[in-house]
Write a protein that holds these residues in place. Structure first.
Motif, PDB file in Angstrom:
ATOM      1  N   LEU A 493       0.836  -1.198   0.000  1.00 51.82           N
ATOM      2  CA  LEU A 493       0.000   0.000   0.000  1.00 51.82           C
ATOM      3  C   LEU A 493       0.871   1.249   0.000  1.00 51.82           C
ATOM      4  O   LEU A 493       0.549   2.251  -0.627  1.00 51.82           O
ATOM      5  N   GLU A 498       4.183   5.332  -3.531  1.00 49.07           N
ATOM      6  CA  GLU A 498       5.460   5.802  -4.078  1.00 49.07           C
ATOM      7  C   GLU A 498       5.459   5.698  -5.599  1.00 49.07           C
ATOM      8  O   GLU A 498       5.866   6.623  -6.304  1.00 49.07           O
ATOM      9  N   SER A 500       3.054   5.810  -7.440  1.00 52.21           N
ATOM     10  CA  SER A 500       2.122   6.782  -8.017  1.00 52.21           C
ATOM     11  C   SER A 500       2.684   8.184  -7.985  1.00 52.21           C
ATOM     12  O   SER A 500       1.987   9.127  -8.313  1.00 52.21           O
ATOM     13  N   GLY A 501       3.902   8.320  -7.498  1.00 52.71           N
ATOM     14  CA  GLY A 501       4.538   9.629  -7.513  1.00 52.71           C
ATOM     15  C   GLY A 501       4.495  10.374  -6.197  1.00 52.71           C
ATOM     16  O   GLY A 501       4.811  11.563  -6.163  1.00 52.71           O
ATOM     17  N   GLN A 506       4.212  12.504   1.728  1.00 54.82           N
ATOM     18  CA  GLN A 506       2.864  12.291   1.197  1.00 54.82           C
ATOM     19  C   GLN A 506       2.397  10.861   1.443  1.00 54.82           C
ATOM     20  O   GLN A 506       1.225  10.617   1.701  1.00 54.82           O
TER      21      GLN A 506
ATOM     22  N   HIS B  81       9.293   8.063  -6.682  1.00 55.02           N
ATOM     23  CA  HIS B  81       8.210   8.994  -7.011  1.00 55.02           C
ATOM     24  C   HIS B  81       8.571   9.933  -8.151  1.00 55.02           C
ATOM     25  O   HIS B  81       7.703  10.625  -8.672  1.00 55.02           O
ATOM     26  N   MET B  87       2.354   1.276 -11.802  1.00 56.19           N
ATOM     27  CA  MET B  87       2.648  -0.093 -11.391  1.00 56.19           C
ATOM     28  C   MET B  87       1.386  -0.756 -10.857  1.00 56.19           C
ATOM     29  O   MET B  87       0.616  -0.142 -10.131  1.00 56.19           O
ATOM     30  N   PHE B  89       0.305  -3.952  -8.573  1.00 54.52           N
ATOM     31  CA  PHE B  89       0.894  -4.936  -7.670  1.00 54.52           C
ATOM     32  C   PHE B  89       0.095  -6.230  -7.700  1.00 54.52           C
ATOM     33  O   PHE B  89      -1.088  -6.241  -8.032  1.00 54.52           O
ATOM     34  N   ASP B  91      -1.023  -7.968  -5.275  1.00 53.76           N
ATOM     35  CA  ASP B  91      -2.208  -7.946  -4.401  1.00 53.76           C
ATOM     36  C   ASP B  91      -3.022  -6.672  -4.612  1.00 53.76           C
ATOM     37  O   ASP B  91      -3.812  -6.297  -3.766  1.00 53.76           O
ATOM     38  N   ALA B  93      -2.948  -3.713  -4.012  1.00 54.66           N
ATOM     39  CA  ALA B  93      -2.596  -2.571  -3.165  1.00 54.66           C
ATOM     40  C   ALA B  93      -3.577  -1.414  -3.340  1.00 54.66           C
ATOM     41  O   ALA B  93      -3.193  -0.269  -3.513  1.00 54.66           O
ATOM     42  N   VAL B  94      -4.863  -1.747  -3.278  1.00 56.37           N
ATOM     43  CA  VAL B  94      -5.894  -0.715  -3.341  1.00 56.37           C
ATOM     44  C   VAL B  94      -6.050  -0.126  -1.944  1.00 56.37           C
ATOM     45  O   VAL B  94      -6.130  -0.859  -0.973  1.00 56.37           O
ATOM     46  N   TRP B  95      -6.046   1.194  -1.835  1.00 54.35           N
ATOM     47  CA  TRP B  95      -6.108   1.801  -0.503  1.00 54.35           C
ATOM     48  C   TRP B  95      -7.510   1.698   0.072  1.00 54.35           C
ATOM     49  O   TRP B  95      -8.457   2.279  -0.476  1.00 54.35           O
ATOM     50  N   PRO B  96      -7.640   1.012   1.198  1.00 56.47           N
ATOM     51  CA  PRO B  96      -8.981   0.727   1.713  1.00 56.47           C
ATOM     52  C   PRO B  96      -9.683   1.949   2.312  1.00 56.47           C
ATOM     53  O   PRO B  96     -10.883   1.928   2.486  1.00 56.47           O
ATOM     54  N   HIS B  97      -8.916   3.009   2.625  1.00 52.38           N
ATOM     55  CA  HIS B  97      -9.567   4.154   3.259  1.00 52.38           C
ATOM     56  C   HIS B  97     -10.016   5.191   2.246  1.00 52.38           C
ATOM     57  O   HIS B  97     -10.393   6.294   2.615  1.00 52.38           O
ATOM     58  N   MET B  98      -9.960   4.845   0.968  1.00 52.95           N
ATOM     59  CA  MET B  98     -10.377   5.807  -0.053  1.00 52.95           C
ATOM     60  C   MET B  98     -11.458   5.197  -0.929  1.00 52.95           C
ATOM     61  O   MET B  98     -11.585   3.977  -1.029  1.00 52.95           O
ATOM     62  N   PHE B 106      -5.347   9.718  -6.756  1.00 54.42           N
ATOM     63  CA  PHE B 106      -4.143   9.898  -5.923  1.00 54.42           C
ATOM     64  C   PHE B 106      -2.896  10.300  -6.709  1.00 54.42           C
ATOM     65  O   PHE B 106      -2.252  11.296  -6.371  1.00 54.42           O
ATOM     66  N   PRO B 107      -2.533   9.580  -7.768  1.00 57.35           N
ATOM     67  CA  PRO B 107      -1.301   9.943  -8.481  1.00 57.35           C
ATOM     68  C   PRO B 107      -1.345  11.368  -9.018  1.00 57.35           C
ATOM     69  O   PRO B 107      -0.315  12.027  -9.104  1.00 57.35           O
ATOM     70  N   ARG B 109      -3.113  13.871  -7.584  1.00 59.77           N
ATOM     71  CA  ARG B 109      -3.120  14.817  -6.466  1.00 59.77           C
ATOM     72  C   ARG B 109      -1.748  14.985  -5.842  1.00 59.77           C
ATOM     73  O   ARG B 109      -1.431  16.051  -5.310  1.00 59.77           O
ATOM     74  N   VAL B 110      -0.946  13.924  -5.836  1.00 54.94           N
ATOM     75  CA  VAL B 110       0.382  14.068  -5.234  1.00 54.94           C
ATOM     76  C   VAL B 110       1.391  14.633  -6.236  1.00 54.94           C
ATOM     77  O   VAL B 110       2.494  14.982  -5.863  1.00 54.94           O
ATOM     78  N   ARG B 155      -5.487   3.193 -11.841  1.00 57.76           N
ATOM     79  CA  ARG B 155      -4.619   4.050 -11.039  1.00 57.76           C
ATOM     80  C   ARG B 155      -3.222   4.136 -11.658  1.00 57.76           C
ATOM     81  O   ARG B 155      -2.583   5.186 -11.639  1.00 57.76           O
TER      82      ARG B 155
END
Ligand SMILES: Nc1ncnc2c1ncn2[C@@H]1O[C@H](COP(=O)(O)OP(=O)(O)OP(=O)(O)O)[C@@H](O)[C@H]1O
Ligand SMILES: [Mg+2]
Lengths: 593, 388
Positions: A493, A498, A500-501, A506, B81, B87, B89, B91, B93-98, B106-107, B109-110, B155
């Protein structure tokens, strides 16, 4: 971050021969900076005071602590301590006190665990809540409550007993200022946490193992002795070690109940050496006793690690929960209920009732028509409007919030180093974060005191010295929680962020911290609750500028203001019970998600 | 000019003091918009290679360039970054809190500042690509495995990266969904044109999706080639055995056959003619790889001198629907043959095996005197079907 973007046209590096290692390039990254700072902070918080303690033990401090060279190095403190016959009696009393209290706490806790988890005891859930509830009463307050109940001159129970047996004596028949009663009061204070620790593993234990023993013809006693207890061994020993430190480090019950009856244990000995009622403190002797206590607390821990080392074979204790078949109590049911509710009455209802009663009475007396008529809320008005109370309440809030925030932030960072980083200092973070758990609070208090006597920081005598000591003490508890929490967050996670940039901060801010929030909150409340209940550190680091609720209660009591103490105790208990309820909700929601 | 260039990449893990070499000085290049697959058995270093490309692992040595920018060398490191990658993954790696939307956003916004309407537009575009637009407001935890997989693909694509890295993205899906996603993923990649590195241990996935495949074994690349080259002309026993079932025959070179380009060999099942351009000396040991579907089972001997027809006895024939899986003995040697579903040979039937010379693939044995530059002198992976 040091990043060098090379132009595209750069020539490829000359081909290196096979197997040649360039070695790790040492890169200064945000990560390594944060890791290093975290470890330095831990080193400063944990090792700094300990070094001070050892140094002071070898210093002649009869004229106060010397803070500039030349230092009067001496081994006199050790000679004093070893040749003083009192040392040995104090050690022996400490052993009697702690073993007695632990024995009581474990017998009661195991009995309750078994009754609640494995039998058809009526109203099990209610019993559970009431067994845990006294956790909301700080040790200092329960000691005061028992003193109000059982002190030889005007203890409530003694007054009742004397009027029942028409005794003309002005003291007795019971005296709480004695070792057996101290053991009992301390034992009861240990029960809630011990019970929680033990019952969790009894619940997780596969009951079919007990059933298997039953079907092979073993009786009830044999099953408990041969199957249940041996399987619970790791959990019981773990809880024992933890609670042992709790007993030997605390000053609350030994001060309030022990000092009037001249029963001295190591923690009060250290307190007295550093805070004598008359004369100058002798920090050298205090530190020497502190060293003793540290060793005493470490021994069981080392033994524990050896036991746990081979506990991998207890694979049957799993996290699976299912309700095992319950044992029918049959004709024993009334007896079991009498035990359960009798204990709850004595350990929870009685102390709370006497505090409330004392807080509305001008002086202690038995319940009578006249006494009820005398009841007044006047002392509430008086005590709660006083400056001292306001200051103490404010300081308590500062203490609770800052210590909880500080130790949890540190705990998250340390856990991250332990779980995620490949830093070579991982083991160091692990050890340093664990150490404060093994160092008795009274030793942390003394060592912190010594350190800020010496360091030219404007911290000594303020609330912040208590915050620092408290944060240090509870960083172990916090780390235990957050290490589990971070280990549960899949590494990918963070890596996905990372990739994703996202930069380092962050990743923390948008992914790691939101995911850790429930664990963080839970730990925050736990440390908050423990900090505001703690009397040992506020008392060891006491000065007029850093009064908190627990030390205010103690000083009012020491001053002889029973009614004022009772008022403060009732208010304080109300606060801690609210905090405990919040805690229950936060840990409840964690399990839900 | 190549989109990805890896030179002498080495990665060692430190496993409690012991050094484990996961990737051992590999080189490869990926062309722009190519679908390049790293194929190999578990533990051969595929994930490690991919993670080095992403910057999640720091290689011990070597050079990596993405889109002609050196992102790793002994002198410089570009952190993850700042690499222009997407990428997926294993598994997900989906963020469960979003929510689904927040995950994909996300990519953006950051990264460098963009107005929220632009972000919204791009996110919906990416979600549409994977047919997930209707789920945008869902919590990410409420998705099925296949939907999570699409989400993480969206994503990875939303930033329109130069390079897409996929680590066994299909391995957690059930067989049917996997087949469907295989096709969708490949079509998507072709449509949006993104250089892709795909990691898998599934040969069918690799053969059906890739432009080129690099077969890895124990930290080194055993062979690089198009799916056809890998399947039809494996350069080693390892590659032949890993990519499909194969029968191996040991033998030695006898001499040239009457037709140029063909050679005569002596093997465990008798004299054989094989097609090869390699120059050999008489007596030189060789290994032949023969695919089960390349052999025909006949009742009568084929007397054409330019084919191999060998007398054999059927041990058992297992009807598996689209074919019959025959176990046939030539003397003492067992040979697997994938026969026509209409054939009905029985146990102890005397038959002839017809092996076209062009299907007898000569592979370089470790003892072979001549070595191709691709050949790695590595110990051989245990093949599933082997005859010595
Ligand atoms: N963190 C680590 N520490 C030590 N060794 C590791 C670590 N990660 C991987 N390895 C070792 O490196 C080798 C290559 O691992 P890698 O994950 O790249 O394999 P893989 O080809 O992706 O395998 P799979 O198909 O099972 O995912 C393995 O032998 C593995 O045991
Ligand atoms: Mg892998």
């Amino acid at each position: 971050m040091t990043t060098v973007l090379e132009p595209p046209a750069v020539a490829p590096p000359p081909p290196r021969p096979r197997r040649q290692r360039t070695g790790w390039r040492r890169r200064v990254t945000a990560r390594s900076v944060v890791s290093t700072i975290t470890i330095l902070v831990l080193l400063y918080l944990v090792l700094g005071p300990l070094i001070m303690l050892v140094l002071t033990a070898f210093e002649d401090t009869s004229g106060g602590v010397v803070i500039t060279p030349p230092f009067p190095w001496t081994s006199q403190n050790f000679i004093d301590v070893f040749t003083d016959s009192q040392t040995y009696s104090v050690l022996w009393t400490t052993v009697e006190f702690s073993v007695g209290a632990l024995l009581f706490a474990f017998v009661v806790s195991l009995t309750f665990s078994w009754l609640i988890e494995r039998t058809d005891l009526p109203a099990r859930n209610t019993v559970f809540v009431f067994v845990v509830a006294p956790q909301g009463i700080p040790g200092v307050i329960s000691a005061i409550a028992w003193s109000l109940l059982l002190n030889p001159t005007n203890g409530f129970v003694n007054l009742v007993l004397r009027s029942v047996i028409h005794s003309k004596s002005t003291t007795g028949p019971l005296n709480v200022y004695s070792l057996p009663w101290m053991i009992l009061v301390q034992g009861m204070a240990l029960v809630p946490l011990t019970f929680l620790l033990v019952t969790a593993s009894l619940r997780g234990m596969n009951a079919s193992l007990e059933d298997a023993a039953r079907t092979s013809g073993s009786g009830f006693g044999t099953i408990v002795r041969r199957v249940t207890l041996p399987l619970l061994k790791p959990a019981i020993i773990g809880a024992l070690v933890y609670e042992f430190v709790t007993v030997v480090e605390a000053v609350d019950i030994p001060l309030i109940l022990g000092v009037p009856g001249h029963v001295t244990v190591l923690s009060t000995q250290i307190y007295n050496a550093s805070h004598p009622p008359i004369g100058l403190p002798n920090y050298g002797v205090g530190s020497t006793y502190g060293g003793f206590l540290l060793i005493l607390a470490l021994l069981p821990l080392i033994a524990y690690n050896r036991v746990v080392g081979d506990s991998g074979s207890y694979v049957t204790v799993t996290g699976k929960t299912f309700r095992p078949k319950t044992q029918k109590l049959g004709k024993w049911k009334p007896l079991a209920m009498l035990f359960a509710w009798g204990y709850i009455f004595v350990a929870f209802v009685l102390p709370l009732a006497i505090l409330i009663w004392a807080s509305i009475q001008p002086y202690i007396s038995t319940v009578s028509k006249e006494a009820i008529k005398r009841s007044t809320l006047g002392s509430y008005r008086k005590t709660l409007s006083g400056d001292l109370f306001i200051t103490a309440l404010k300081n308590t809030l500062i203490l609770g919030l800052s210590a909880a925030l500080g130790s949890m932030v540190l705990a998250v960072l340390v856990s991250w180093i332990i779980v995620r980083s490949r830093s070579r200092l991982r083991w160091m973070a692990d050890v340093l974060a664990f150490l404060p758990h093994a160092i008795p609070g009274v030793v942390i208090g003394l060592a912190t005191l010594l350190m800020y006597l010496l360091l030219p920081l404007p911290i000594y005598g303020t609330i912040w010295i208590i915050v620092i000591a408290m944060g240090t003490q509870y960083v172990s508890l916090g780390t235990r929680l957050t290490t589990g929490g971070i280990a549960q967050i899949q590494r990918s996670l963070e890596e996905a962020a990372e990739a994703s940039g996202a930069r380092g901060w962050q990743v923390w801010w948008r992914v790691l911290l939101p995911l850790l929030r429930p664990v963080f909150l839970n730990g925050f409340l736990l440390v908050f609750l423990a900090s505001i209940q703690n009397l040992t550190l506020p008392l060891m680091l006491y000065s007029t500028g850093n009064l908190v609720m627990s030390s205010l209660i103690y000083t009012r009591w020491d001053y002889g203001d029973a009614t004022g103490t009772a008022v403060l105790s009732v208010v304080m208990t109300a606060i801690t019970i609210v905090a405990a309820l919040l805690l229950r909700r936060s840990s409840g929601s964690r399990m839900g998600s | 000019m190549s989109a990805i260039k890896v030179e002498q990449l080495e990665h060692c893990y430190d496993d409690r003091g012991r050094t484990v070499t996961a990737v051992d000085h590999i080189d490869f290049e990926v062309e722009e918009n190519e679908f390049y697959t790293l194929l190999g058995p578990s533990g051969c270093g595929k994930t490690t290679t991919l993670r080095c490309l992403a910057g999640l692992e720091q290689p011990t040595s070597g050079t990596i360039s993405l889109d002609d920018v050196v992102v790793f060398s002994s002198r410089s490191v570009v952190p993850t970054h700042r690499r222009d990658i997407g990428m997926v993954f294993q598994d997900y790696a989906v963020w469960p809190h979003m929510t689904v939307f927040d995950n994909v956003a996300f990519p953006l916004r950051v990264g460098k500042r963009q107005s929220s309407s632009v972000i919204k537009e791009k996110v919906h575009e990416a979600l549409e690509l994977v047919n997930m637009d209707e789920f945008a407001e869902r919590q990410a935890t409420q998705l099925s495995g296949g939907q999570q997989q699409r989400l993480s693909l969206a994503r990875a694509l939303v930033r329109q990266p130069k390079v897409l890295l996929l680590d066994e993205p299909l391995s957690n899906l059930d067989a049917k969904l996997r087949e469907q996603m295989r096709k969708e993923l490949r079509m998507l990649q072709r449509r949006i044109k993104v250089t892709t590195i795909f990691v898998t241990h599934d040969q069918v996935e690799a053969l059906s999706m890739s432009n080129r495949i690099a077969v890895m074994n124990r930290g080194v690349i055993a062979q690089v080639g198009t799916p056809r080259e890998i399947y039809q002309t494996p350069n080693s026993e390892f590659v032949a055995a890993f990519v499909g079932a194969t029968t191996f025959l040991r033998g030695s070179y006898v001499g040239p056959a009457s037709t140029p380009g063909f050679v005569r060999l002596e093997t465990g099942i008798g004299a054989l003619i094989a097609k090869t351009d390699k120059a050999m000396v008489p007596g030189e040991p060789v290994t032949l790889a023969v695919r089960p579907e390349a052999i025909r089972v006949t009742e009568e001997e084929n007397l054409n001198p330019l084919t191999n027809s060998i007398s054999a006895v059927v041990d058992i024939g297992l009807f598996i629907g689209e074919a019959v899986d025959y176990h046939i003995y030539v003397g003492d040697e067992l040979i697997r043959v994938k026969g026509s579903p209409h054939s009905r040979f029985r146990r102890r039937d005397k038959v002839f095996l017809e092996i076209p010379p062009e299907e007898c693939v000569l592979i370089h044995t470790p003892t072979s005197a001549v070595e191709s530059p691709l050949d790695e002198p590595e110990p051989i992976f245990d093949p599933t079907v082997e005859i010595v």
